[in-house]
Design an enzyme around this catalytic site. Structure first.
Site, PDB file in Angstrom:
ATOM      1  N   ASP A 173     -12.548 -11.570 -28.176  1.00 22.61           N
ATOM      2  CA  ASP A 173     -12.141 -12.627 -27.248  1.00 22.61           C
ATOM      3  C   ASP A 173     -10.631 -12.864 -27.254  1.00 22.61           C
ATOM      4  OD1 ASP A 173     -14.595 -13.023 -26.229  1.00 22.61           O
ATOM      5  OD2 ASP A 173     -14.861 -15.076 -26.923  1.00 22.61           O
ATOM      6  N   ASP A 204      14.683  -6.929  14.486  1.00 14.28           N
ATOM      7  CA  ASP A 204      13.505  -6.459  13.750  1.00 14.28           C
ATOM      8  C   ASP A 204      12.418  -7.517  13.740  1.00 14.28           C
ATOM      9  OD1 ASP A 204      14.026  -3.886  12.839  1.00 14.28           O
ATOM     10  OD2 ASP A 204      15.450  -4.660  11.371  1.00 14.28           O
ATOM     11  N   GLY A 215       7.879  -0.231  14.350  1.00 11.79           N
ATOM     12  CA  GLY A 215       8.488   0.728  15.272  1.00 11.79           C
ATOM     13  C   GLY A 215       7.495   1.536  16.075  1.00 11.79           C
ATOM     14  N   MET A 216       7.620   2.860  16.031  1.00 11.93           N
ATOM     15  CA  MET A 216       6.784   3.765  16.811  1.00 11.93           C
ATOM     16  C   MET A 216       5.310   3.578  16.481  1.00 11.93           C
ATOM     17  SD  MET A 216       7.853   5.414  19.176  1.00 11.93           S
ATOM     18  CE  MET A 216       6.564   6.627  19.447  1.00 11.93           C
TER      19      MET A 216
END
Lengths: 470, 508
Positions: free
Chosen positions: B36, B294, B429-430
Site C-alpha cells: 500500500d 492563426d 491549415g490544409m
C-alpha cells in the site's frame, strides 16, 4: 578471489523486520489478464487498490475491457449492503458487456478484514450467471507481489478437468490447441504429436506458471527435443483450455514463486511434483530439463553442448559483468534464480533480499546456488527474508555494490547517489526463461553498467548535494 | 459496490502523503498492508525524485490482524524518530486501518512520549474523502497544529512584514505542474514588488509555519489544496485570501487586480494597471495570439473540457473568452465542488457535467464529436480511440506532467504555454480544408452515442477504395460521418453513391 579463502559451508538465512517496499500481489492481474485471453479479472477492494493498478502499475487504462475494480464503499464495509446481491449486479454487467469465459475474483486486504466470504458466494453466483468464477485471495496481508499469481493458479488447480471429465474427442482436440501452436506453419497433415514416434512413452507432464506464449513454445520444444511431450500448461491461453490433470500425473513449476500451486497440485490433485531449479539462465534451464529427463528415465541428449554453446554466445556480456557485485534488495521472488545465474556468469552476490523464502519449493534452486558458488569460488550470499529497506540501504552505502536490483521506489534515489540500479520488475515482465533468453537477462543486467560507463567521464556520479540521510 | 475502470482522484492517504512529503524533514508512517506504500513509487518514478520518499509502512500482516498491532506502530514511529530526526511524523490512516478500527490516536500519544519530534495523526476518513479533500484537510491540520503550538509558547509574531508580502498556499509534490507554477508565481510576485513570505507546503519546514501570520495576504491558486488553510488563517489572523486562479491572460489580470485591492486596503498604494497592460499587450504572446490570423481559424470550433475544478473552469474561460472557441461541454470530477464549478462556467459553455464516471464523459465526447478535447489522461485515451486530439490539462498525474523543461500553467508564461497547447491540439491549415471538403465538420444528428458502439455497416469494395483515397488523418471522421448518414437513411451497406450522398447532405 582465491579458493583458499575460508567460506561458510551453508547458505545463511535471516529474517528481518519486513519494513520493505514491494508491489501489492493484486498486480498479478496486469499480466494474467493478458495471458488468459478469455478471462475477466474483478479486483474486489477499495480506491487504494484501484489507484495502485492505475497509477503505480500504469496498466488500468489499457485494460478496460478485461479487468476492473469492484470498489467497496462505506456501505459495503459497514455491511449495510448485501455482498451477494452487489456482486451479482456487477457480474451481470460484466457478462452483458464482455461475456468472458471466466470471472476471476481477486480478494484484497479489505475483503479479508471484513471477512467477505467470496469462496462461499462464488458457487451460487456462478450457477446464477452461468460463468465460472474463480476466487483468489491476492492480499497484501499474506502475500507479496508475484505471489498473487500463485493464489490465482492455486485456485485454478481445482478447475482443471480430469480425463474422465472430457467425454467427447472434440473436447480433447480443443485442449491440444497449444500443440497446434507449435505446429503452425507446417503442413496440416502432419500427424498429431500424440501419435508421433518422436516422443518417449512417459506419464502426463503439466507445467505450471504464467509465461508469455513465446516461452511456452520454446520450453515445450526444448522438452520435445528430449522426446518429452508436454501435456498442458497451467494457465493456458484460454480458460477453456485448462490442462487435464489426473492422479499420478507429473507437474513441474517454471516460476519460483508458486509454492501454493505446487502444494495444491500435490495434495488436491495427487500429482507428483518434480522439484528442479528454475529454467532461468542456461545453467538453470539445463538443470530443469535434465531433472524432467531423469524422473522419466530418459537419457538427455545434447544438453551439455547446448549449454556450452549458449555460454559461448554470451561472452560479450560476460566480459562486462565478470568480477562485479550485484545486490538484490528483494521484490519479485525471482531473486534466488537470478542470483544463481549471475554467480555462474562470474558475479558476486553479497546479499539476496527476498519477500518470502519457501525452502522446500525452492530446495533444488538453493542447492544449485550453493553448488554454483562453490564451483565459481564466490562467497555464499546472505539470504534475507522480509528485508528492512532502511538497513539495506545503509549496507548498500557501505559495500557499494556495482549493481543493485531493486523495486521501483528506490531506483532513482540510489542512482542519484551514484549507485547503478536495475528495476526488479523488469525481470518479471521480460522473457527470461529458457536457453535463448539468457541473453535478454544479461542485456537488462548490463544496461545500467554500460549506460553509466558511457556517462562516467562526465563526472555526474553523485546528483544529490550532501550525502543525504536515508 | 461500484464497477470502476478508472478513477480521477486517488484515495485519501495519497492526499495526506502528498502534504507530509512536500514539507522538508517530515516523515509519514502508514499503518497498512504490504504494497500500500506505492506512493513511494509514484513519487520516485513520476516526479523523478532524487531523495528517498519519507514514507515508511508499519506493515499490517496476518499476525497484526490476529493480535492487534500492539507496539508495532509505536515502535516504528520511535525508530524513525531516531533514524531520521524529523521535525514531525504524520501517522497516516489507510483503508485498512479504518476498518480495523485501531485507536491510532492512542498510538500517537504513546509515541509522543518517547519521540523527540512532534507526532500527529492525520484526521481523514478514508471512506468519505478523496485524495484532494484529504490533502486540503491535512495541510490545514498541520498548520493549525503549529500555529497553536507557537501560540502556547507565545512565539506567534504579532505584526505583518514591513513591505507587502504573500503566502502561496497549495503547492505540493505530485501536483499537476505545481513545481513550475511555483516558480512562475514567485516570479510574478517579485514583479509586483511583493515579498514571498512562505510557499506552503512544498519545500517548507514546519518550523516556518508560525511565520505565516506575517504575510499581508494568502494566495490560493488551486481549489483542490489550500482553501481550508486560507480560511483558517483568515479566521485566526484576519488575513485576506486571494483565491482567483491566475490562469490565462484575463484571469491573471483579475487575480492581480484583486491583490492590488487587498494591498490598497492595508495601506500600500500600489497600482498594477500599467504592469498588467504591458504584460498583456507586449510581453506575453498570448493576447497577441488571440488577435493573430492563426487564432481566427479557431473561431467557433467545438471543444470539450474536463478536469479538476481549478483547471477545467480556467480552461473553459480561456477557450471561450480568449480564443473564441465554442465550449460545448465543461465538466469536473470534483463532485464536492459542484456549486462553485457551475457558477464559474455556466455562462461560458452549453452544458455542464459533474461526474466521476469516465464512461459518461467518453459517451458525451463520442456524441458531441468536438474538434478538440482538453481533459485528463483518460480523455486523451478516449480521444485517441475516436481520433480526436486532446490536450491534457489536469491530474490524475502522469509522468508527462513532469516535463524536464519549464511548463507552468499559471501566470503570463503559463498563458503562453496554454496557447501552444490549445493551438497544437486543433487540426490546422490544409488539414482543416480537407475536412471541410469531406464533411468533417459538425453535423446535426448523431447516432453513435457510445464509444463502444461498433460499426455494423458493410462497405462495398468500391466505397472502401474511395474511402482509402481520403487522406489518412481525416479518414476516420469521414468514415464516421458516412456511417451516421447511412444509418439515418436506412442503408444497410455503403457504396460510393451513399458515400457521396453523405458528403452532400453534410454540406447541405
Amino acid at each position: 578471489m582465491t579458493l583458499a579463502t575460508p567460506q561458510p559451508e551453508k547458505l545463511e538465512f535471516d529474517c528481518d523486520t519486513g519494513n520493505y517496499h514491494t508491489f501489492c500481489p493484486i498486480s498479478c492481474v496486469a499480466w494474467l489478464y493478458q495471458k488468459i485471453e478469455d478471462s475477466f479479472f474483478l479486483v474486489i477492494g477499495t480506491k487504494t487498490c484501484g489507484y495502485f493498478l492505475q497509477n503505480a502499475m500504469g496498466v488500468m487504462i489499457f485494460a478496460e475491457p478485461r479487468y476492473a475494480m469492484a470498489e467497496l464503499e462505506e456501505s459495503d464495509i459497514s455491511a449495510q449492503l448485501n455482498d451477494y446481491e452487489e456482486l451479482k449486479r456487477l457480474c451481470e454487467q460484466i457478462k452483458r458487456d464482455r461475456n468472458p469465459s471466466v470471472i476471476v475474483f481477486i480478494g484484497t486486504c479489505t475483503t479479508e478484514i471484513i471477512k467477505m466470504d467470496l469462496e462461499g458466494l462464488a458457487p451460487k453466483l456462478e450457477g446464477e450467471i452461468g460463468i465460472p468464477i474463480v476466487v483468489a485471495r491476492a492480499n497484501g496481508l499474506d502475500y507479496a507481489f508475484t505471489q498473487g499469481e500463485d493464489t490465482v493458479l492455486a485456485a485454478m488447480v481445482e478447475r482443471c478437468p480430469t480425463s474422465d471429465d472430457l467425454e467427447s474427442p472434440t473436447d480433447k482436440a480443443e485442449r491440444n490447441n497449444f500443440q497446434k501452436l507449435l505446429n503452425f506453419g507446417r503442413k496440416t497433415d502432419t500427424p498429431e504429436p500424440t501419435e508421433s514416434p518422436e516422443y518417449h512413452d512417459h506419464p502426463n507432464l503439466v507445467i505450471f506458471g504464467s509465461v508469455p506464449d513465446p516461452i511456452v513454445t520454446q520450453m515445450t520444444l526444448e522438452l520435445k527435443k528430449q522426446g518429452i511431450k508436454v501435456g498442458g500448461w497451467l494457465p493456458a491461453k484460454r480458460y477453456t483450455e485448462l490442462p487435464v490433470l489426473d492422479e499420478g500425473d507429473y507437474v513441474i513449476g517454471i516460476n519460483p514463486f508458486l509454492s501454493r500451486t505446487a502444494t495444491g497440485l500435490m495434495r488436491r490433485r495427487k500429482c507428483k511434483l518434480i522439484g528442479a531449479p528454475f529454467p532461468i539462465g542456461p545453467d538453470g534451464t539445463r538443470a530443469w530439463v535434465e531433472k524432467v529427463c531423469s524422473v522419466f528415465g530418459i537419457e538427455p541428449q545434447g544438453l551439455a553442448e547446448r549449454e556450452a554453446k549458449i555460454w559461448e554466445s554470451l561472452e560479450d556480456y560476460l566480459a562486462i559483468v565478470r568480477g562485479k557485485s550485484v545486490y538484490f534488495m528483494g521484490d519479485n521472488l525471482l531473486e534466488i534464480s537470478l542470483a544463481r545465474f549471475l554467480v555462474r556468469c562470474g558475479m558476486t552476490v553479497p546479499e539476496i533480499g527476498i519477500p518470502y523464502m519457501d525452502k522446500r519449493y525452492q530446495a533444488a534452486e538453493l542447492a544449485l546456488l550453493e553448488k554454483t558458488c562453490h564451483e565459481m569460488g564466490a562467497p555464499l550470499p546472505k539470504i534475507t527474508e522480509k528485508p528492512d529497506n532502511y538497513k539495506q540501504i545503509q549496507r548498500i552505502q557501505e559495500i557499494q555494490p556495482d549493481l543493485v536490483i531493486t523495486g521501483m521506489a528506490h531506483a532513482n534515489p540510489l542512482e542519484a547517489r551514484g549507485i547503478n540500479t536495475k528495476w526488479s520488475v523488469e525481470f518479471t515482465f521480460a522473457q527470461i526463461h529458457g536457453f535463448a533468453n539468457a541473453r535478454d537477462i544479461l542485456e537488462l543486467v548490463t544496461r545500467p553498467l554500460r549506460r553509466n560507463s558511457s556517462l562516467s567521464d562526465l563526472g555526474w556520479d553523485k546528483l544529490v548535494k550532501e550525502e543525504a540521510k536515508v | 459496490m461500484k464497477l470502476a475502470y478508472w478513477m480521477y482522484a486517488g484515495p485519501a492517504h495519497i492526499g495526506t502523503l502528498r502534504i507530509a512529503s512536500s514539507f522538508k524533514n517530515v516523515h509519514a508512517i502508514m499503518h497498512a498492508p504490504l504494497g500500500d506504500d506505492y506512493f513511494n513509487v509514484m513519487r520516485s518514478m513520476l516526479e523523478r525524485e532524487r531523495d528517498f520518499t519519507p514514507v515508511t509502512t508499519s506493515i499490517v500482516d496476518r499476525h497484526v490482524l490476529a493480535q492487534g498491532s500492539q507496539e508495532k506502530v509505536v515502535d516504528n514511529i520511535v525508530r524513525k524518530d531516531h533514524e531520521e530526526t524529523p521535525d514531525l511524523i504524520v501517522l497516516t490512516p489507510t483503508c485498512t486501518s479504518s476498518i480495523l478500527q485501531e485507536d491510532l490516536q492512542n498510538f500517537v500519544e504513546r509515541a509522543s512520549l518517547e519521540a523527540q519530534c512532534d507526532v500527529l495523526l492525520a484526521d481523514v476518513n478514508h471512506y468519505r474523502v478523496n485524495e484532494l479533500q484529504a490533502a486540503d484537510r491535512t495541510l490545514q491540520q498541520v498548520v493549525q497544529f503549529y500555529i497553536e503550538k507557537a501560540r502556547k509558547k507565545g512565539e506567534l509574531p504579532s505584526d505583518r512584514t514591513e513591505k507587502p508580502s504573500v503566502n502561496i498556499i497549495g503547492m505540493t509534490t505530485l501536483g499537476f505542474h505545481n513545481n513550475h507554477d511555483r516558480t512562475e508565481l514567485v516570479k510574478l510576485m517579485g514583479d509586483l514588488g511583493i515579498e514571498v513570505n512562505l510557499v506552503l507546503p512544498d519545500k517548507a519546514s514546519v518550523k516556518q509555519i508560525k511565520q505565516l501570520p506575517r504575510a499581508w495576504f494568502n494566495l490560493v491558486p488551486y481549489r483542490e489544496v489550500g482553501p481550508a488553510t486560507a480560511t483558517y488563517l483568515q479566521e485566526q489572523f484576519d488575513q485576506p485570501t486571494v483565491d482567483i486562479t491566475p490562469m490565462g491572460i484575463v484571469e491573471t489580470a483579475r487575480c492581480i487586480r484583486t491583490i492590488q485591492k487587498v494591498l490598497n486596503e492595508q495601506g500600500a498604494a500600489v497600482d498594477y494597471e500599467a504592469f498588467i497592460d504591458e504584460q498583456t499587450r507586449f510581453v506575453s504572446n498570448a493576447a497577441w495570439f488571440s488577435r493573430s490570423i492563426d487564432c481566427q481559424n479557431l473561431t467557433g470550433k467545438k471543444a470539450v473540457v474536463f478536469g479538476d475544478s481549478t483547471h477545467a473552469a480556467a480552461m473553459t474561460k480561456i477557450l471561450t473568452r480568449e480564443m473564441g472557441i465554442h465550449v460545448v461541454l465543461a465538466g469536473t470530477y470534483c463532485q464536492y465542488d459542484e456549486a462553485w464549478f457551475r457558477q464559474q462556467v455556466s455562462e461560458y459553455c452549453d452544458e455542464v457535467l459533474i461526474s466521476e464516471d469516465h464512461g459518461a464523459i467518453a459517451d458525451k465526447i463520442a456524441t458531441i464529436e468536438p474538434a478538440a478535447i482538453f481533459g485528463t489522461q483518460m480523455e486523451r485515451h478516449v480521444g485517441k480511440r475516436l481520433d480526436i486530439p486532446c490536450g491534457v490539462i489536469a491530474a490524475p498525474i502522469h509522468i508527462q506532467n513532469f516535463p524536464v523543461g519549464y511548463r507552468p500553467f499559471l501566470g503570463y508564461e503559463g498563458s503562453n504555454q496554454l496557447v501552444d497547447l490549445i493551438y497544437n491540439s486543433f487540426t490546422l491549415g490544409m488539414e482543416d480544408h480537407l475536412l471541410e471538403i469531406f464533411g468533417g465538420h459538425d453535423t446535426k444528428e448523431v447516432i453513435t452515442k457510445t464509444v463502444s458502439a461498433d460499426g455494423d455497416l458493410n462497405w462495398t469494395a468500391d466505397a472502401m477504395t474511395e474511402l482509402n483515397r481520403v487522406p489518412g488523418f481525416v479518414r476516420g471522421k469521414v468514415k464516421r460521418n458516412t456511417e451516421k448518414f447511412a444509418r439515418n437513411h436506412g442503408h444497410a451497406s455503403i457504396d460510393v453513391e451513399v458515400m457521396y450522398a453523405a458528403k452532400e447532405s453534410v454540406g447541405a
